[in-house]
Design a protein around this motif. Sequence first.
Motif, PDB file in Angstrom:
ATOM      1  N   LEU A   8      -0.747   4.023   5.045  1.00  0.00           N
ATOM      2  CA  LEU A   8       0.116   2.877   4.766  1.00  0.00           C
ATOM      3  C   LEU A   8      -0.329   2.156   3.495  1.00  0.00           C
ATOM      4  O   LEU A   8       0.509   1.708   2.690  1.00  0.00           O
ATOM      5  CB  LEU A   8       0.097   1.902   5.943  1.00  0.00           C
ATOM      6  CG  LEU A   8       0.755   2.376   7.234  1.00  0.00           C
ATOM      7  CD1 LEU A   8       0.555   1.348   8.335  1.00  0.00           C
ATOM      8  CD2 LEU A   8       2.240   2.637   7.012  1.00  0.00           C
ATOM      9  N   GLN A   9      -1.627   2.046   3.294  1.00  0.00           N
ATOM     10  CA  GLN A   9      -2.151   1.376   2.099  1.00  0.00           C
ATOM     11  C   GLN A   9      -1.843   2.178   0.839  1.00  0.00           C
ATOM     12  O   GLN A   9      -1.469   1.600  -0.202  1.00  0.00           O
ATOM     13  CB  GLN A   9      -3.656   1.159   2.265  1.00  0.00           C
ATOM     14  CG  GLN A   9      -3.990   0.151   3.363  1.00  0.00           C
ATOM     15  CD  GLN A   9      -5.369   0.341   3.947  1.00  0.00           C
ATOM     16  OE1 GLN A   9      -6.243   0.997   3.357  1.00  0.00           O
ATOM     17  NE2 GLN A   9      -5.596  -0.245   5.126  1.00  0.00           N
ATOM     18  N   ARG A  10      -1.973   3.479   0.908  1.00  0.00           N
ATOM     19  CA  ARG A  10      -1.631   4.312  -0.247  1.00  0.00           C
ATOM     20  C   ARG A  10      -0.137   4.232  -0.548  1.00  0.00           C
ATOM     21  O   ARG A  10       0.275   4.186  -1.721  1.00  0.00           O
ATOM     22  CB  ARG A  10      -2.049   5.756   0.018  1.00  0.00           C
ATOM     23  CG  ARG A  10      -3.551   5.971  -0.021  1.00  0.00           C
ATOM     24  CD  ARG A  10      -3.948   7.356   0.447  1.00  0.00           C
ATOM     25  NE  ARG A  10      -5.389   7.574   0.296  1.00  0.00           N
ATOM     26  CZ  ARG A  10      -6.066   8.516   0.935  1.00  0.00           C
ATOM     27  NH1 ARG A  10      -5.433   9.333   1.787  1.00  0.00           N
ATOM     28  NH2 ARG A  10      -7.364   8.658   0.739  1.00  0.00           N
ATOM     29  N   ALA A  11       0.677   4.194   0.503  1.00  0.00           N
ATOM     30  CA  ALA A  11       2.125   4.080   0.305  1.00  0.00           C
ATOM     31  C   ALA A  11       2.479   2.747  -0.337  1.00  0.00           C
ATOM     32  O   ALA A  11       3.399   2.666  -1.170  1.00  0.00           O
ATOM     33  CB  ALA A  11       2.847   4.233   1.646  1.00  0.00           C
ATOM     34  N   TRP A  12       1.765   1.683   0.043  1.00  0.00           N
ATOM     35  CA  TRP A  12       1.998   0.356  -0.553  1.00  0.00           C
ATOM     36  C   TRP A  12       1.770   0.411  -2.064  1.00  0.00           C
ATOM     37  O   TRP A  12       2.566  -0.124  -2.840  1.00  0.00           O
ATOM     38  CB  TRP A  12       1.061  -0.657   0.098  1.00  0.00           C
ATOM     39  CG  TRP A  12       1.277  -2.089  -0.326  1.00  0.00           C
ATOM     40  CD1 TRP A  12       2.000  -3.032   0.337  1.00  0.00           C
ATOM     41  CD2 TRP A  12       0.733  -2.735  -1.493  1.00  0.00           C
ATOM     42  NE1 TRP A  12       1.958  -4.227  -0.348  1.00  0.00           N
ATOM     43  CE2 TRP A  12       1.188  -4.065  -1.474  1.00  0.00           C
ATOM     44  CE3 TRP A  12      -0.071  -2.318  -2.546  1.00  0.00           C
ATOM     45  CZ2 TRP A  12       0.850  -4.988  -2.466  1.00  0.00           C
ATOM     46  CZ3 TRP A  12      -0.407  -3.223  -3.539  1.00  0.00           C
ATOM     47  CH2 TRP A  12       0.057  -4.540  -3.494  1.00  0.00           C
ATOM     48  N   VAL A  13       0.687   1.045  -2.473  1.00  0.00           N
ATOM     49  CA  VAL A  13       0.394   1.144  -3.902  1.00  0.00           C
ATOM     50  C   VAL A  13       1.463   1.962  -4.626  1.00  0.00           C
ATOM     51  O   VAL A  13       1.903   1.613  -5.721  1.00  0.00           O
ATOM     52  CB  VAL A  13      -1.013   1.741  -4.135  1.00  0.00           C
ATOM     53  CG1 VAL A  13      -1.236   2.063  -5.619  1.00  0.00           C
ATOM     54  CG2 VAL A  13      -2.080   0.779  -3.635  1.00  0.00           C
ATOM     55  N   GLU A  14       1.923   3.041  -4.003  1.00  0.00           N
ATOM     56  CA  GLU A  14       2.986   3.844  -4.604  1.00  0.00           C
ATOM     57  C   GLU A  14       4.235   3.012  -4.824  1.00  0.00           C
ATOM     58  O   GLU A  14       4.907   3.140  -5.857  1.00  0.00           O
ATOM     59  CB  GLU A  14       3.310   5.042  -3.706  1.00  0.00           C
ATOM     60  CG  GLU A  14       2.272   6.157  -3.760  1.00  0.00           C
ATOM     61  CD  GLU A  14       2.164   6.758  -5.156  1.00  0.00           C
ATOM     62  OE1 GLU A  14       3.224   6.999  -5.779  1.00  0.00           O
ATOM     63  OE2 GLU A  14       1.032   6.969  -5.617  1.00  0.00           O
ATOM     64  N   ARG A  15       4.566   2.152  -3.873  1.00  0.00           N
ATOM     65  CA  ARG A  15       5.753   1.305  -4.007  1.00  0.00           C
ATOM     66  C   ARG A  15       5.588   0.245  -5.078  1.00  0.00           C
ATOM     67  O   ARG A  15       6.571  -0.340  -5.540  1.00  0.00           O
ATOM     68  CB  ARG A  15       6.080   0.625  -2.668  1.00  0.00           C
ATOM     69  CG  ARG A  15       6.564   1.566  -1.591  1.00  0.00           C
ATOM     70  CD  ARG A  15       7.221   0.795  -0.442  1.00  0.00           C
ATOM     71  NE  ARG A  15       6.336  -0.209   0.123  1.00  0.00           N
ATOM     72  CZ  ARG A  15       5.462   0.035   1.100  1.00  0.00           C
ATOM     73  NH1 ARG A  15       5.339   1.271   1.594  1.00  0.00           N
ATOM     74  NH2 ARG A  15       4.701  -0.931   1.590  1.00  0.00           N
ATOM     75  N   HIS A  16       4.349  -0.021  -5.465  1.00  0.00           N
ATOM     76  CA  HIS A  16       4.083  -1.021  -6.489  1.00  0.00           C
ATOM     77  C   HIS A  16       3.644  -0.359  -7.791  1.00  0.00           C
ATOM     78  O   HIS A  16       2.671  -0.768  -8.428  1.00  0.00           O
ATOM     79  CB  HIS A  16       3.034  -2.012  -5.991  1.00  0.00           C
ATOM     80  CG  HIS A  16       3.527  -2.907  -4.889  1.00  0.00           C
ATOM     81  ND1 HIS A  16       3.627  -2.477  -3.578  1.00  0.00           N
ATOM     82  CD2 HIS A  16       3.982  -4.190  -4.897  1.00  0.00           C
ATOM     83  CE1 HIS A  16       4.108  -3.467  -2.837  1.00  0.00           C
ATOM     84  NE2 HIS A  16       4.340  -4.506  -3.612  1.00  0.00           N
ATOM     85  N   ALA A  17       4.388   0.660  -8.163  1.00  0.00           N
ATOM     86  CA  ALA A  17       4.197   1.343  -9.454  1.00  0.00           C
ATOM     87  C   ALA A  17       2.820   1.969  -9.596  1.00  0.00           C
ATOM     88  O   ALA A  17       2.309   2.134 -10.710  1.00  0.00           O
ATOM     89  CB  ALA A  17       4.459   0.382 -10.623  1.00  0.00           C
TER      90      ALA A  17
END
Length: 224
Positions: free
Chosen positions: A119-128
Amino acid sequence: MLLARAVDIEPGVIVTIDGPGGTGKSTVSRVVAHKAGLPHLDTGAYYRAATLAVVEAGAEPTDEQSVIDIVSRARFAQESGRMYLDGRDVSEAIRGEAVTAAVSAVSAHTGVRRILVELQRAWVERHAGSGVIEGRDIGSVVFPDADVKIYLDASPEVRARRRALETGEDYAAVLADLNRRDVLDSTRPASPLTIPDGALVVDTSGLTFEEVVERLLDLIRSKS
């Protein structure tokens, strides 16, 4: 002393800030992210939200399978500095005593960490693909190839004094709890608290808040 000046950082830069509790990670990370123009992620809030879900379900924090079942069904989100569990804002609730007492046990389960790391890695992906990410295993496990890796530290006594001043709790009790958490976090089999390879260690014991922020911004400037 004036607060550290802003610094221009190219998009796509990942800065990890690890360290034990009481070093000022959360507050420093938020300000550094703002000054660097990067999004900020508090990964510890995910583990606290997961623990809150376990506590509310009445499960035993050490019962790995029950904990994993609860966490896998829950929905977690973090935006604009607020933490959400199943759509409700739990930013204050996750700081309660029951969560604080159980979070190390819940966080120690490999299955829980696997879920939340994704989930944390996905959050970073969503934030460029960028951000200032704080926690206890970010530079070592979550983003081992981060552009800038920082490890904040301070003596247990300094950390306890800061936490006691912040919360109004008894100093001796805070010190005992920090020491307990340090042992649990550094000895757990899954993603133990450690200084990540290549991390720059900053001891905040003798530094003011503004000095810590400026030191970190200098490191980010030099590395990125």
